[in-house]
Write an enzyme that holds these catalytic residues in place. Structure first.
Site, mmCIF file in Angstrom:
data_model
loop_
_atom_site.group_PDB
_atom_site.id
_atom_site.type_symbol
_atom_site.label_atom_id
_atom_site.label_comp_id
_atom_site.label_asym_id
_atom_site.label_seq_id
_atom_site.Cartn_x
_atom_site.Cartn_y
_atom_site.Cartn_z
ATOM 1 N N LYS A 125 -3.740 -10.676 4.744
ATOM 2 C CA LYS A 125 -5.229 -10.565 4.935
ATOM 3 C C LYS A 125 -5.889 -9.574 5.263
ATOM 4 C CE LYS A 125 -8.263 -13.443 8.183
ATOM 5 N NZ LYS A 125 -8.299 -14.299 9.253
ATOM 6 N N CYS B 16 1.825 28.117 38.313
ATOM 7 C CA CYS B 16 0.445 28.914 38.441
ATOM 8 C C CYS B 16 0.060 28.656 39.761
ATOM 9 C CB CYS B 16 -0.363 28.192 37.313
ATOM 10 S SG CYS B 16 -1.645 29.313 37.156
ATOM 11 N N GLU C 141 -9.473 33.483 45.943
ATOM 12 C CA GLU C 141 -10.196 32.260 45.180
ATOM 13 C C GLU C 141 -10.502 31.572 46.111
ATOM 14 O OE1 GLU C 141 -7.613 30.044 42.369
ATOM 15 O OE2 GLU C 141 -9.277 28.876 42.106
ATOM 16 N N HIS D 225 2.794 29.061 32.471
ATOM 17 C CA HIS D 225 3.064 27.451 32.502
ATOM 18 C C HIS D 225 4.147 27.165 31.643
ATOM 19 C CE1 HIS D 225 -0.987 26.399 34.080
ATOM 20 N NE2 HIS D 225 -1.048 27.331 33.849
ATOM 21 N N GLU E 263 5.519 24.516 31.117
ATOM 22 C CA GLU E 263 5.344 23.278 30.534
ATOM 23 C C GLU E 263 4.887 23.095 29.102
ATOM 24 O OE1 GLU E 263 3.462 24.535 32.838
ATOM 25 O OE2 GLU E 263 1.958 23.743 33.092
HETATM 26 N N1 GLN Z 1 -6.806 28.903 40.380
HETATM 27 C C1 GLN Z 1 -5.551 29.899 40.110
HETATM 28 C C2 GLN Z 1 -5.930 31.212 39.277
HETATM 29 O O1 GLN Z 1 -6.961 31.191 38.380
HETATM 30 C C3 GLN Z 1 -4.258 29.386 39.263
HETATM 31 C C4 GLN Z 1 -4.671 28.660 37.866
HETATM 32 C C5 GLN Z 1 -3.846 27.627 37.261
HETATM 33 O O2 GLN Z 1 -3.312 26.964 38.013
HETATM 34 N N2 GLN Z 1 -3.744 27.431 36.249
HETATM 35 O O3 GLN Z 1 -5.287 32.323 39.107
#
Ligand code: GLN
Length: 534
Positions: free
Chosen positions: A227, A385, A409, A511, A513
């Site tokens: 169909k 990070c 930060e 990272h 990951e």
């Molecule tokens: N906020 C943190 C920085 O800018 C870590 C950034 C993150 O975890 N990707 O360094």
């Protein structure tokens, strides 16, 4: 196997979003790769942002970063995890970027007084960006996934570009359209009308689909396939069923069974060799589906309601679990929930703790509490990070006695800025694309846990951050037992911190990951899971 001229496959979606175009594109690419073709996948996103780097994870899920520092859609993560081939800036295009290029050209006077229009100027720019990947001579086949759903106002210029390319390149272009066949339990029937409508809508925009992939909860019988074929102008073999499965990694095997790769190669008149190199993949799926044991690992983050915000991390745990013959039972724990109350009750049954990346103040104290719990109780800990930065802050406060230590930060006036803005970030005002992005080299300290895990002296990992370990505190940290084990050779930035006296305690500024794939699971995740199992 080098095809004479690059072929292009477009993957469009109908009926509804979230049908899994990214997974279908990745699965098709995987099968074509397994048959000896070099393939890459590109995503066209119909939003106006230049890239998803400035988007809130609640809006868009994870922002995936490539080696060359592009901040991209999370589907690129699937492409890399499936194909084990790095993507680049050219693999993700947004409407914002397309318009930006065209408008910049207009300002330079490049259009020589012409009126600048969607057709041909915007569509030309879209086509140029599609063809870039094919023009490098590296790929036999380029798969382009069109974000959004057919019929959206936003995606019209993309579909129009597909129409033009089909017209220009003829049988070098195929369109795979993914739709939904819903099951109505009241009448006990599968319904094809939404599919018919969305194929028709695509036709109204000038594009005939060559292959239809139908997402469905139930098996499609011959009648339904016939169909759909009849109503949608495709041959019956080009109606492909895509049943729901328990793991996305099973989809390539399913698509192979359905003959998706065969039909595509036939239509392209490309050779179909008997040999298909899919055994390692099959083995991987087998171990994902039949783990010998499970291990509970906590993911501490502030976007845990939306699992897509940590897509690459959760996928890395699937890869690492398969290597360790186990399933990682990921516990999604909101960092804000760890700011008060009995932390042992909340984290006590975890065999490993990962503190996730992130930005801003919300939930930060909960993350720091989680680090403390892992450190004091000898629970394997991986900080990624912001997670690494939290580990540094926690150590400063609770081991070094610098009770007000913080990252600038979160607290610009802290007396002990153990994490501070990187020097070359200090004059930057724009938010988009200005972080330390992409792959950087990291030299590993001989004999460190990191060096033992990687079995290398030097690695390359991807970054996305503005803040960094403050090297003014290096000696006090070292003397108290938290040591840097990875340093960038050009800038001296600390990339890895670890506590050698702890069972397994590693914080990484990068990272890992982003680089874990089915074929190459990331060694840090593999070793972390192993430690959690012990
Ligand atoms: N906020 C943190 C920085 O800018 C870590 C950034 C993150 O975890 N990707 O360094």
């Amino acid at each position: 196997m080098a095809a004479k001229q690059t072929k292009y496959i477009f993957v469009t979606g109908g009926v509804t979003s979230s049908l899994g175009k990214g997974i279908i594109s990745s699965s098709l690419a995987k099968l074509l790769q397994a048959r000896g073709f070099s393939v890459t996948i590109q995503k066209l996103d119909p939003y106006i942002n230049i890239d998803p780097g400035t988007l809130n994870p609640y809006e868009h899920g994870e922002c995936y970063v490539t080696d060359d520092g592009a901040e991209t859609d999370l589907d690129l993560g699937h492409y890399e995890r499936f194909l084990n081939v790095p993507t680049s800036q050219s693999n993700n295009v947004t409407t914002g970027r397309v318009y930006q290029s065209v408008i910049n050209k207009e300002r330079k006077g490049d259009y020589l007084g012409k009126t600048v229009q969607i057709i041909p100027h915007i569509t030309d720019e879209i086509k140029r960006r599609i063809k870039i990947l094919g023009s490098k001579g590296k790929f036999d086949i380029v798969i382009t996934e069109i974000g959004g759903t057919v019929g959206d106002i936003e995606s019209l210029p993309y579909i129009e570009s597909v129409r033009q390319l089909k017209w220009e390149m003829g049988d070098r272009v195929l369109v795979v359209h993914l739709t939904l066949v819903p099951y109505l339990s009241a009448s006990g029937e599968l319904k094809t009308k939404p599919t018919q409508h969305s194929v028709k809508m695509l036709q109204e925009e000038g594009v005939q689909a060559d292959v239809l992939v139908l997402r469905t909860e139930r098996q499609l019988n011959r009648e339904i396939r016939k169909k759909v074929a009849l109503f949608c102008n495709v041959d019956e073999r080009s109606v492909i069923e895509s049943r729901d499965v328990s793991t996305i990694y099973e989809v390539p095997l399913l698509m192979q069974k359905e003959g998706l790769d065969q039909i595509i190669l036939e239509k392209f008149k490309l050779p179909i060799l008997d040999k298909i190199d899919i055994e390692p993949w099959r083995e991987f799926v087998k171990s994902v589906k039949n783990p010998a044991q499970t291990v509970k690992i906590g993911l501490i983050g502030k976007y845990v309601e939306l699992h897509d915000a940590y897509k690459s991390i959760s996928e890395s745990f699937i890869h690492a679990g398969a290597v360790n013959n186990c399933r990682v039972d990921l516990q999604w724990i909101h960092s804000e929930s760890l700011e008060q109350g009995d932390i042992r009750q909340k984290l006590g049954d975890l065999k490993g703790i990962l503190v996730a990346p992130g930005f801003g103040h919300r939930g930060i104290e909960g993350k720091i509490n989680a680090v403390r719990f892992a450190r004091e109780n000898n629970i394997p800990f991986l900080g990624v990070c912001l997670g690494m930065q939290c580990a540094v802050i926690e150590f400063a406060r609770n081991v070094l006695g610098l009770t007000k230590a913080h990252s600038t930060e979160m607290d610009s006036k802290t007396p002990d800025p153990v994490i501070d803005l990187m020097e070359d970030q200090k004059d930057i005002i724009d938010k988009g694309g200005t972080m330390r992005l992409g792959a950087y080299t990291c030299n590993l300290t001989k004999g460190s846990r990191a060096a033992r895990i990687y079995k290398k002296e030097c690695v390359s990992e991807r970054h996305r951050h503005r803040f960094e370990f403050n090297n003014a505190y290096m000696d006090v940290f070292k003397n108290a037992g938290m040591v840097p084990s990875g340093i960038n050779p050009d800038t001296n930035l600390v990339e890895i911190m670890e506590i050698p006296s702890h069972k397994w305690f590693v914080g990484v500024q990068f990272h890992p990951e982003y680089k874990s794939t089915v074929i190459q699971p990331h060694p840090l995740f593999v070793n972390f899971v192993k430690a959690a199992l012990e």
